[in-house]
Scaffold this active site. Structure first.
Site, short mmCIF file in Angstrom:
data_model
loop_
_atom_site.label_atom_id
_atom_site.label_comp_id
_atom_site.label_asym_id
_atom_site.label_seq_id
_atom_site.Cartn_x
_atom_site.Cartn_y
_atom_site.Cartn_z
N GLU A 278 0.83 -1.21 0.00
CA GLU A 278 0.00 0.00 0.00
C GLU A 278 0.87 1.26 0.00
O GLU A 278 0.62 2.19 -0.75
CB GLU A 278 -0.96 0.00 1.20
CG GLU A 278 -2.22 -0.80 1.02
CD GLU A 278 -1.99 -2.31 1.09
OE1 GLU A 278 -0.90 -2.72 1.54
OE2 GLU A 278 -2.89 -3.07 0.70
N HIS B 98 -11.26 -5.13 9.54
CA HIS B 98 -11.82 -4.79 8.23
C HIS B 98 -13.11 -3.98 8.34
O HIS B 98 -13.87 -3.90 7.40
CB HIS B 98 -12.14 -6.05 7.43
CG HIS B 98 -10.95 -6.89 7.14
ND1 HIS B 98 -10.51 -7.88 7.97
CD2 HIS B 98 -10.09 -6.89 6.08
CE1 HIS B 98 -9.46 -8.45 7.45
NE2 HIS B 98 -9.17 -7.87 6.32
#
Lengths: 434, 352
Positions: B81, B150
């Site tokens: 990322e 998440h």
């Protein structure tokens, strides 16, 4: 020149240019056109070689990567590569810029000690990496530097006054006094503003290289970083992305022995940063960063390779940080003054001057005149910058967004009213008028 | 069949935009058409992230784009990322307009240094010389059954930072109009989508179907007009607010529902005007309460003239202050439900 080490059955084999390219081509072919062989499957992404002998590969299996250099300690043996083309003026200009950088560093370092500026970082002992590499690239190439590359900017045409104005954060500073000293940037010179958080410039430089590749301008990005920065996860990300996205970028690692106080032996194991290049599939050179001509030539070769193939290149430049990390550091707390004295003998400026003298391009008299001239002009720029007013106070509110949002313009309006009412209590003459 | 028809009618009644004969479109398709139209409009726009090309995106938002625009415009990256966010920042500094997809915003924490220290601050630090026109987008907040790591809302995190703009679309019109505006904007923008809403269909007006449809960033939308209480929400919480408003309407309470659309800049004026009329205000969000969007709205109300129009304190209806539990029943309990909003409204109005 470009050497890559391949290991095969424990033998040490060095492949040079042609052989290397052939090996790479074969590798690509086997990877993409794997033949179906029921006994020996070809694994994806690597060159599949089977062996019955269990072998452990460690750094003892191969020689350390050699360091490319041109200027030896004795100048009798100096032999320039055949395609080394630098005219006398450029050779002298390189020396002048190295000396200018060195003197500017000394004056600004002292001015911080006197409390005139808040912070400074010198590049003492690392002038050759900056000037040598800068001389080998073009102004269209985009530079992403760390914080010890003022010399690169100096070579590209940043004036001494520009440096002084930034360090003083006055109204002539192109960054409006918003950054700490030494966080230079110049859009005109394609030099991206220095970022304090370590290693953020690496993936960004890869992104810029990707944009350059799309623009088809035959240019590349050059990204500088220290061996300490190479430990950040961003460095891995950048190397891997540059290789897989095939971006024209030259990574230049300044391996100067210390990351603030952490010596390289605590920073990494293995054969330095250069050894990582081939593992990522990036062609690599290790060069003597104290040899300005070697640095120039290595960067020139890297640039040709990089723009021709539109692929990344890694240079590990070996040097020694003679100065402290920054003005917030006293390096004698973690290294001996004998060690500093030892490396001072190998200062790139001394070595290069002695070469120039040996070929009749320089002499004692010219050296004295140059240093005197540079010192005077730096001090003059310094005094001018110190006298200059600060940027207009309204700049406090600009450039957060392209169009000033309402909540910020409200604040500016309220400050305008306040200043208009209480102007007598503020030192408005220190600030540039709107 | 019957229930879906009812749902549709109910949903239509929520919207203040023209609905008669309007085409239905999922949020996913609205985002996809926004990307497609902007990539077609401007060569400089490109999409990068994990799985965005060959696989059409982890949530299929980029469906068909790789086939249409090829490797140079839709890029599958290695799994780093911080790497691809940094590459997007560099590409934006060099004049391209990257759209950087995070598989979910939960993973954007790996790259938060690039988003805040580089994307958000470069324009200011370069004294207006280098802007970073970039869009960071992906699903944000709780999905279903994916637990603590998440299920987090990043609305408060990113809207804390000057230099960034943050939008949080609710329905298909929001998604298309805000994403297109974000791609065209000169500043870095975080677009917080919602995974559960990706598959939900909403009506699209003729105007919203047009290639020129963009929504103003920094402007909220009144989803439902009312006069007794103001409900301020963003993203999926708008749905709970609308459901609650529907429920309350049956008891004669008319709630005004404000869909924030943008979290930064925050359209405080629309909220203030509504409170002047209703004299009561609640915020509804899925994120945590501490330093959250509701906390910011509440503070801004207290600092504005709307404070003097309030008949009761501002109440926040939020996700509970704990990492998201995995257990289904606890997950439901951890997120604001319609009944929580109804309960809170009754409390604010002094009806119980």
């Amino acid at each position: 020149m470009i050497e890559k080490i391949l290991f095969k059955y424990g033998k040490r084999m060095y492949f040079k240019d042609a052989l290397l390219r052939q090996a790479q081509r074969q590798f690509r072919d086997t990877a993409t056109n794997a033949k179906i062989d029921t006994n020996n499957p070809s694994f994806l992404g690597i060159q599949t070689v089977f062996t019955g002998e269990l072998r452990i590969i460690d750094e003892q299996c191969y020689d350390p990567l050699p360091i490319f250099r041109i200027l030896h300690s004795s100048h009798e043996h100096v032999q320039l590569p055949e395609d080394f083309k630098l005219d006398e003026n450029t050779l002298i200009k390189m020396y002048r810029k190295m000396v200018t950088l060195n003197i500017m560093d000394k004056i600004l370092y002292e001015s911080q000690r006197q409390g005139r500026i808040s912070f400074y970082m010198t590049g003492t002992g690392e002038e050759a990496i900056q000037i040598g590499s800068a001389a080998a690239v073009t102004l269209e190439d985009v530079i992403y530097a760390q914080y010890r590359e003022a010399g690169v900017l100096l070579w590209r045409g940043h004036s001494v006054a520009d440096f002084m104005n930034q360090c003083y954060g006055n109204c002539k500073d192109a960054s409006k006094g918003r950054q700490m000293p030494v966080h230079y940037g110049s859009k005109k010179l394609n030099f991206v503003t220095i970022s304090s958080p370590l290693t953020t410039q690496l993936p960004q430089a890869v992104g810029t290289a990707y944009a350059l590749k799309r623009s088809k301008k035959n240019t590349c990005a050059i990204c500088y970083f220290g061996e300490g920065a190479a430990s950040e996860g961003d460095a891995h990300a950048a190397f891997n992305f540059a290789a897989t996205l095939e971006c024209p970028i030259i990574f230049i690692c300044r391996n100067n022995g210390y990351a603030i106080s952490t010596p390289t032996r605590e920073q990494f194991k293995g054969d330095g940063i250069a050894a990582r290049g081939p593992a990522y599939g990036i062609p690599t050179i290790r060069v003597d960063g104290n040899d300005v001509l070697a640095m120039y030539y290595a960067t020139k070769v890297a640039r040709e390779c990089c723009t021709r193939s539109e692929k990344p290149f890694l240079i590990e430049a070996m040097t020694y940080r003679i100065g402290h990390h920054s003005t917030s550091d006293d390096s004698t707390a973690y290294r001996s003054s004998d060690e500093i004295a030892y490396w001072t003998r190998y200062m790139p400026i001394i070595r290069y001057r002695s070469y120039l003298e040996s070929v009749g391009l320089w002499c004692e008299q010219r050296d004295i005149e140059l240093k005197k001239h540079v010192k005077t002009s730096v001090l003059l720029a310094f005094t001018e910058a110190e006298k200059e007013r600060k940027a207009c106070w309204k700049e406090l509110f600009t450039d957060v967004y392209r169009t000033m949002p309402k909540h910020i313009s409200k604040q500016m309006y309220s400050m305008e009213k306040h200043v208009a009412e209480f102007h007598k209590h503020y030192p408005l003459h220190f600030f540039k008028q709107a | 069949m019957f229930s879906s028809a009812v749902r549709r009618v109910v949903r239509r009644s929520f919207s203040t935009s023209k609905w008669s004969g309007a085409q239905q479109m999922t949020v996913r398709d609205a985002l996809n058409s926004a990307l497609d139209e902007e990539m077609e409009r401007d060569e400089k726009v490109f999409l990068l992230g994990e799985e965005v090309a060959l696989y059409d995106g982890a949530y299929k938002v980029s469906r068909g784009l790789w086939k249409k625009y090829g490797d140079k415009r839709v890029i599958d990256t290695p799994i780093t990322e911080a790497g691809f966010a940094g590459i997007a920042v560099g590409a934006a500094m060099a004049g391209l307009r990257p759209v950087c997809e995070f598989m979910t915003f939960n993973f954007s924490m790996q790259a938060i240094d690039q988003i805040i220290n580089s994307a958000a601050k470069t324009f200011y630090m370069s004294a207006g010389r280098v802007n970073v026109p970039i869009v960071f987008r992906g699903p944000n907040g709780a999905a279903a059954g994916v637990a603590a790591q998440h299920s987090q809302c990043f609305g408060a995190w990113y809207s804390h930072c000057p230099g960034l703009k943050v939008v949080s679309p609710y329905n298909s019109e929001d998604a298309k109009g805000l994403l297109k505006a974000a791609i065209r904007d000169p500043d870095p923008i975080v677009v917080l989508e919602n995974e559960i809403l990706y598959g939900v269909q909403y009506p699209m007006s003729d105007e919203a179907l047009s290639k020129d449809f963009v929504l103003p960033i920094g402007k909220a939308k009144i989803e439902r007009v009312g006069k007794h209480v103001t409900l301020v929400a963003h993203s999926k919480a708008v749905e709970q607010a609308l459901e609650a408003a529907n429920e309350l309407a049956g008891k004669g309470i008319e709630a005004e529902v404000i869909n924030l659309r943008s979290l930064r800049p925050l359209d405080i004026d629309t909220i203030v005007q509504s409170i002047v009329k209703t004299n009561h205000c609640l915020t509804v969000e899925q994120g945590w309460p501490h330093c959250g969007i509701g906390a910011e709205i509440s503070a801004r109300i207290s600092e504005s003239e709307a404070f003097y129009h309030l008949d009761a304190p501002v109440i926040r209806v939020t996700g509970v202050d704990t990492p998201m539990p995995y257990t289904k029943s606890l997950e439901i309990a951890a997120l604001p439900q319609m009944s929580d909003v109804v309960f809170a409204v009754n409390k604010v109005l002094g009806l119980q």
